[in-house]
Design an enzyme around this catalytic site. Structure first.
Site: not given
Ligand SMILES: [Mg+2]
Ligand SMILES: Cc1cc2nc3c(=O)[nH]c(=O)nc-3n(C[C@H](O)[C@H](O)[C@H](O)COP(=O)(O)O)c2cc1C
Ligand SMILES: CC(C)(COP(=O)(O)O)[C@@H](O)C(=O)NCCC(=O)NCCS
Length: 402
Positions: A210, A288, A308-310, A325, A339, A343
């Site tokens: 991204n 490839k 989900d890291v957080l 964030f 969120k 979370k």
């Molecule tokens: Mg996200």
């Protein structure tokens, strides 16, 4: 060590004989990494030329409030907002008197009123002018209002007098200015910050990612160090230099990022500023992927959910104070607040990435912070450095109460 790296210093010069030392001051501020723009009063230009300060600062010098051309180039409000800090050196008795009265009759005094940045004064004047009760009353009032005072020093004066009223030396002023960015708000705390995008491999040469630049997370790392914290910065692939005194861990995928964060625990505060991919290709092709030269149809890549890291960190038994964030292109506050709840965060920072002048890859940001009681606080558009410093202040306050 560049103690003013990424800091925007607005240097105001008023009309005293010590103004000739302001040229040297610009050099010393730049040595410390500062971006310096100069504003001069009319009297200051009788002592030293704008041309000298333009050449040294690398920016046009600002002198006029009522000049349409100057106002079109960088308006006084824009300049006031640009500054992370304002330093007025030398500050004359006259200028100090005008500021203490809230007078805004030239560009410099108008900027002083218009800015939200901290303002430091380096007074320089004859010792009798300094001792005069009017000057002393003005200085006391400004100190009470939160102005920082650097000096004056004692010694020989231009007219041969001895006493208090000499401008502090440029090198000392530059160091004192750098010191103002160092606070104790997070002293003794370990802060882990994630930044940048993640890269989810499709095959050995392709990946999904991204637009995150990592700038906001890096600015937060700098601000946290300046607040006295020990900082671990876990970052995806970004093109940014590691801030001073920050321990940096480079990762690629969301799963690498989670591993690195877990290995960095325990911490007191976790700030998740990375744009972590929610999905990754179900399998990474070993070779490839080739297109079939005869077939016309498209191809499908199956995606699976990433951890989900957080949310994972927020579920730990030794859970730190957690800040997320929410980068959204629509329904910003509603998404951010949901969120925060699902979370289990302490604070969420809502970031409108649809606005081109802030968000991904830009140097500025504007944010709204939502807490567990649905209370909102807005930080108006400013450099990511300035926003980061404000946010770290808020996090320090809130986490010490939590
Ligand atoms: Mg996200
Ligand atoms: C040669 C000379 C030196 C001066 N030095 C100082 C000084 O060191 N400090 C001071 O407060 N004023 C000094 N002044 C007086 C200021 O220039 C005067 O008050 C002026 O209005 C300041 O304008 P400003 O504050 O807008 O720059 C000096 C004036 C002259 C003529
Ligand atoms: C004039 C000067 C910059 C000279 O510095 P120097 O002694 O380091 O050469 C320093 O003495 C100073 O900051 N003086 C305060 C202002 C002053 O002397 N104003 C003139 C009226 S006496």
């Amino acid at each position: 060590m560049q103690r003013l790296h990424n800091k925007r210093v607005l240097l105001g010069i008023s009309g005293g004989i010590a103004a000739y030392k302001s040229a040297e001051l610009v050099r010393r501020l730049k040595d410390l990494g500062a971006d310096v723009q100069v504003v001069m009063t009319q009297a200051a230009q009788e002592f030293i030329t704008p041309l000298t300060l333009q050449a040294l600062s690398g920016h046009p010098v600002h002198t006029d409030l009522l000049d349409p051309a100057a106002e079109a180039a960088m308006g006084h409000i824009e300049l006031a907002r640009w500054a992370d800090i304002v330093l007025i050196a030398p500050a004359t008795a006259d200028l100090i008197a005008r500021i203490s009265q809230g007078v805004a009759n030239d560009l410099l005094t108008t900027l002083v009123l218009a800015t939200d940045a901290k303002i430091a004064l380096a007074p320089a004047m004859n010792q009798a002018m300094w001792r005069d009760s009017a000057t002393q009353a003005n200085i006391a009032l400004l100190a009470q209002r939160g102005y920082l005072l650097f000096g004056p020093a004692a010694g020989q004066q231009a007219c041969g007098d001895l006493g208090l009223g000499r401008m502090e030396e440029p090198a000392a002023l530059a160091q004192a200015l750098a010191d103002t960015f160092q606070t104790q708000a997070l002293m003794g705390k370990h802060v882990v910050i994630t930044a940048g995008p993640t890269r989810e491999a499709i095959d050995p040469v392709r990946y999904i990612t991204n637009h995150s630049s990592g700038k906001m997370g890096f600015a937060l790392a700098t601000a946290a160090v300046e607040a006295g914290a020990k900082v671990t910065l876990v970052c995806g692939p970004v093109h940014l230099a590691t801030p001073d005194r920050v321990q940096r861990i480079n990762v690629e995928s969301a799963r690498d990022m989670l591993d690195a964060c877990e290995q960095s625990m325990p911490c007191d505060i976790f700030i998740a500023a990375a744009a972590v991919a929610d999905y990754r290709p179900a399998t990474i092709a070993e070779q490839k992927l080739k297109k079939d030269p005869l077939a016309e149809e498209g191809m499908q890549i199956e995606l699976v959910r990433n951890p989900d890291v957080l949310a994972t960190i927020a579920k730990r038994a030794d859970r730190p104070f957690c800040v997320g964030f929410a980068a959204e292109t629509e329904n910003l506050l509603a998404y951010a607040s949901s969120k925060l709840q699902h979370k289990n965060l302490d604070l969420i920072v809502a970031n409108d990435v649809a606005n081109q002048s802030i968000g991904f890859n830009s140097d500025e940001n504007a944010i709204t912070i939502i807490d567990r009681n649905q209370q909102q606080q807005h930080f108006a558009q400013a450099s990511k450095q300035k926003i980061a410093a404000q946010l770290i202040d808020l996090i320090a306050q809130r986490s010490s109460k939590a």
